[in-house]
Design a protein around this motif. Structure first.
Motif, PDB file in Angstrom:
ATOM      1  N   ARG A  35      -9.331   1.487 -15.883  1.00 20.41           N
ATOM      2  CA  ARG A  35     -10.389   1.018 -16.794  1.00 20.41           C
ATOM      3  C   ARG A  35      -9.905  -0.359 -17.212  1.00 20.41           C
ATOM      4  O   ARG A  35     -10.962  -1.017 -17.579  1.00 20.41           O
ATOM      5  CB  ARG A  35     -10.135   1.895 -17.899  1.00 20.41           C
ATOM      6  N   GLY A  36      -8.653  -0.768 -16.975  1.00 16.25           N
ATOM      7  CA  GLY A  36      -8.176  -1.950 -17.941  1.00 16.25           C
ATOM      8  C   GLY A  36      -7.591  -1.597 -19.300  1.00 16.25           C
ATOM      9  O   GLY A  36      -7.952  -0.545 -19.730  1.00 16.25           O
ATOM     10  N   ALA A  37      -7.007  -2.440 -19.922  1.00 21.30           N
ATOM     11  CA  ALA A  37      -6.463  -2.172 -21.244  1.00 21.30           C
ATOM     12  C   ALA A  37      -7.605  -1.763 -22.230  1.00 21.30           C
ATOM     13  O   ALA A  37      -8.427  -2.248 -22.555  1.00 21.30           O
ATOM     14  CB  ALA A  37      -5.721  -3.333 -21.833  1.00 21.30           C
ATOM     15  N   SER A  38      -7.308  -0.612 -22.654  1.00 22.27           N
ATOM     16  CA  SER A  38      -8.045   0.005 -23.773  1.00 22.27           C
ATOM     17  C   SER A  38      -7.450   1.026 -24.743  1.00 22.27           C
ATOM     18  O   SER A  38      -6.091   0.879 -24.935  1.00 22.27           O
ATOM     19  CB  SER A  38      -9.155   1.038 -22.906  1.00 22.27           C
ATOM     20  N   LEU A  39      -8.185   2.018 -25.023  1.00 20.68           N
ATOM     21  CA  LEU A  39      -7.651   2.865 -26.166  1.00 20.68           C
ATOM     22  C   LEU A  39      -6.946   3.924 -25.697  1.00 20.68           C
ATOM     23  O   LEU A  39      -7.438   4.505 -24.601  1.00 20.68           O
ATOM     24  CB  LEU A  39      -8.669   3.144 -27.160  1.00 20.68           C
ATOM     25  N   VAL A  40      -6.050   4.809 -26.645  1.00 18.04           N
ATOM     26  CA  VAL A  40      -5.447   5.879 -26.104  1.00 18.04           C
ATOM     27  C   VAL A  40      -6.595   7.002 -25.809  1.00 18.04           C
ATOM     28  O   VAL A  40      -6.480   8.017 -25.000  1.00 18.04           O
ATOM     29  CB  VAL A  40      -4.619   6.469 -27.273  1.00 18.04           C
ATOM     30  N   VAL A  41      -7.518   7.054 -26.708  1.00 18.68           N
ATOM     31  CA  VAL A  41      -8.708   8.089 -26.453  1.00 18.68           C
ATOM     32  C   VAL A  41      -9.402   8.186 -25.111  1.00 18.68           C
ATOM     33  O   VAL A  41      -9.774   8.951 -24.623  1.00 18.68           O
ATOM     34  CB  VAL A  41      -9.709   7.921 -27.748  1.00 18.68           C
ATOM     35  N   TRP A  42      -9.600   6.680 -24.784  1.00 18.26           N
ATOM     36  CA  TRP A  42     -10.337   6.626 -23.305  1.00 18.26           C
ATOM     37  C   TRP A  42      -9.244   7.090 -22.336  1.00 18.26           C
ATOM     38  O   TRP A  42      -9.685   7.597 -21.325  1.00 18.26           O
ATOM     39  CB  TRP A  42     -10.596   5.110 -23.168  1.00 18.26           C
ATOM     40  N   ALA A  43      -8.138   7.064 -22.374  1.00 19.05           N
ATOM     41  CA  ALA A  43      -6.991   7.347 -21.440  1.00 19.05           C
ATOM     42  C   ALA A  43      -6.947   8.893 -21.251  1.00 19.05           C
ATOM     43  O   ALA A  43      -7.037   9.399 -20.424  1.00 19.05           O
ATOM     44  CB  ALA A  43      -5.538   6.850 -21.885  1.00 19.05           C
TER      45      ALA A  43
END
Length: 494
Positions: free
Chosen positions: A442-450
Motif C-alpha cells: 500500500r505504501g506508508a499508511s495506518l496500522v488499521v489498513w495493515a
C-alpha cells in the motif's frame, strides 16, 4: 441508547501536561466501566452506520456500542474482535477523528461524536483483565506451513487469522522483538509496550513460532524460506526514510525519525543504546527542530520534550488544516509546550559538518491544487528566517526498500513506486505462493489498513491451499486512503 441529547461527549481523563512530560506512560487513563457504558449509550443507532463506513475494517461499531451500553461486555468484545485482530491497539492509535468518529452522524447534528476509540479500547482491555482472551485453539490442525516475513501489525494479524484456521505459522523479523513500528516506532505515551507484547505472547502461546534477528535475503536466503514453507506472506512494511534535500543535511546532529524513535523505545525496554547514551540520539538539553507534518513527526516532537529538550519546534510546509497528522496529537503536543511553525520549509542547515548551529527556513504560501487535489506550497521570496537548532529530526515519511535486491529475487515484481505488485483480488505477488500485505503493498499508511490488508491476504492464502480459484474478495467497507489507487492497487504519487 440515544442518550446523546442529555449525556455530553466525554473523553477519557487526560493526564496534566506538566506531569506527562516527565515520563512515557500513556496520556489517557482509559474509561472506567460506567464511563464506557454512558458514552456508548450516546450512539444514535442510525440505520446507515457511517462510522462503520469510515472504518477500514468495517467494524460493527453501533452493535458493540449497544452491547457495551447494556453491560454485555463479553458479547461486545466478541463482536469487536470478529472484525479486528487488535482492537485495543486501534482504539489507542487510530486517528478516529479522520475515520470512524469523523463520520459519526451525531457529530453533524452538533452534539459531539461518540468517543468510539476509547470505548473500543475499554472493551478489549476489559476482556484481557477478565481472562476472556485465550490462546488460539484451532478446530483442526492443517499440514501446510506458512512463513510470514515481518512481525508488524500486518504480519501479526495474518498470523492470528491463519493460526485460527489451523495452519503452522513461522514469523520472521529483523528486530529482536516482534511488533514492528508498534514496538520500536510508536512511543509509549501513545501505546505502552506491554499492550503489544501481550498480543505477541498470545500468538506464541497459540503455537506461532517467532524467529527474531532474521535477516531475510542476507543470512537467511529468501529462496530457503520458499523451500521450507508451502506459502509465504511478505509483510515487511516500509522503512526507508525519505531524505531532506537541502545543503548541510549531512551535519552532525541531523538524524532520521525512525532511528531516533527506535533509540528512545529501546531505552524504555532497558536496552543499552550507545547512540542515546553518547548524546547523538538524545534530545536532552538541545534545541530540537522536527521537519514534517505526519504522525511520526508528532511522535518525535513529543518524545523530545520528554527527554527534557531545551526547546522543540515542528516545521511544516503547509498550514494546520492541511497537516496529515492527527489533530488530536497536535493539540496534545501544543499542551506539552511544542511550538509549530506552519507554512515553513527548511532551506539550509547552518553550521559545519561537526556542529549544527541552526536551520534557515523559507516562508511558504499555498498555491493552486496539485494532482492530488491539495494546494501546493510555494516559497515566498525574501522572507527567510534562521532558527537556532542543535538537533534536526527528519520526519518526512517512508519509502519501500529495494526488495528484489534485498531478497535476491529479480522476478518479484514492483510497482513504479517500489512497492510490491500484487493481484488486487488475491494479494498474490508475481511469484506463485508468495503473497504480500500492508505498507509494502500500500505504501506508508495506518496500522488499521495493515490489519485490513492482512485479513484479506490470509483469506486468499486459505483459498490458495483449498485449491479453489481465488476470486475477488469483497472489499471491506471503508474510505480508501489518498495514497492508494483501488483500481490498480498501487499507491498514487505523493
Amino acid at each position: 441508547m440515544l442518550r446523546f441529547i442529555d449525556t455530553p461527549r466525554q473523553t477519557p481523563e487526560k493526564r496534566a501536561a506538566e506531569l506527562r512530560r516527565e515520563d512515557f506512560e500513556e496520556v489517557y487513563s482509559g474509561f472506567k466501566e460506567r464511563q464506557a457504558e454512558a458514552q456508548a449509550s450516546r450512539c444514535s443507532q442510525c440505520g446507515v452506520p457511517f462510522c462503520s463506513s469510515g472504518c477500514p475494517l468495517g467494524n460493527h461499531i453501533p452493535d458493540w456500542l449497544r452491547l457495551a451500553a447494556e453491560d454485555q461486555l463479553e458479547e461486545a468484545w466478541r463482536l469487536s474482535e470478529s472484525t479486528s485482530n487488535m482492537p485495543e491497539i486501534c482504539g489507542r492509535i487510530c486517528p478516529q477523528d479522520r475515520l470512524c468518529e469523523g463520520s459519526c452522524v451525531i457529530e453533524q447534528s452538533g452534539h459531539g461524536t461518540v468517543t468510539i476509540g476509547a470505548v473500543e479500547q475499554y472493551i478489549t482491555d476489559n476482556a484481557w483483565s477478565k481472562g476472556w482472551i485465550k490462546p488460539i485453539a484451532p478446530a483442526r490442525e492443517r499440514p501446510q506451513s506458512i512463513g510470514i516475513i515481518g512481525a508488524g501489525p500486518a504480519g501479526l494479524s495474518a498470523a492470528d487469522e491463519l493460526r485460527s484456521l489451523g495452519y503452522r505459522i513461522t514469523v520472521y523479523d529483523r528486530y529482536d522483538r516482534a511488533g514492528g513500528l508498534m514496538t520500536y516506532g510508536i512511543p509509549g505515551f501513545k501505546l505502552e509496550k506491554s499492550v503489544v507484547m501481550r498480543r505477541v505472547k498470545r500468538l506464541a502461546d497459540s503455537g506461532v513460532t517467532f524467529v527474531q534477528n532474521a535477516d531475510i535475503g542476507g543470512g537467511v536466503p529468501f529462496s530457503d524460506l520458499r523451500e521450507k514453507h508451502d506459502a509465504i506472506l511478505i509483510a515487511t512494511g516500509v522503512y526507508k526514510a525519505r531524505e531532506l534535500s537541502v545543503p548541510g543535511v549531512g551535519a552532525n546532529g541531523v538524524v532520521r525519525a525512525l532511528d531516533y524513535l527506535t533509540a528512545s523505545n529501546r531505552k524504555g525496554f532497558g536496552d543499552e543504546v550507545p547512540g542515546f547514551d553518547e548524546g547523538h540520539m538524545n534530545a536532552h538539553g538541545k534545541r530540537v527542530v522536527v521537519v514534517g507534518g505526519g504522525d511520526t513527526a508528532m511522535d518525535c516532537v513529543r518524545t523530545a520534550i520528554r527527554q527534557d529538550a531545551a526547546s522543540v519546534t515542528c516545521l511544516y510546509r503547509r498550514d494546520r488544516e492541511n497537516m496529515p497528522g492527527s489533530a488530536r496529537e497536535v493539540v496534545n503536543a501544543e499542551e506539552e509546550g511544542i511550538s509549530f511553525r506552519w507554512l515553513s520549509n527548511p532551506k539550509l542547515l547552518l553550521g559545519d559538518a561537526n556542529k549544527l548551529d541552526g536551520i534557515r527556513v523559507a516562508r511558504m504560501r499555498l498555491g493552486p491544487p496539485d494532482a492530488s487535489g491539495r494546494q501546493s506550497p510555494e516559497e515566498i521570496p525574501g522572507e527567510d528566517a534562521d532558527l537556532a537548532a542543535d538537533m534536526v529530526i527528519k520526519a518526512l515519511g517512508f519509502s519501500p526498500e529495494d526488495l528484489p535486491t534485498a531478497f535476491d529475487e529479480p522476478d518479484l515484481a514492483l510497482t513504479r513506486y517500489g512497492t510490491l505488485k500484487v493481484d488486487p483480488s488475491s494479494y498474490e505477488t508475481s511469484l506463485p505462493g508468495v503473497f504480500a500485505a500492508g505498507d509494502i503493498v500500500r505504501g506508508a499508511s495506518l496500522v488499521v489498513w495493515a490489519i485490513h490488508d492482512a485479513r484479506r491476504a490470509a483469506a486468499s492464502i486459505h483459498q490458495y491451499f483449498k485449491g479453489q480459484t481465488v476470486g475477488a474478495i469483497p472489499e471491506t467497507v471503508g474510505e480508501q486512503q489518498t495514497d492508494y489507487d483501488p483500481r490498480t492497487y498501487e499507491p498514487v504519487a505523493p
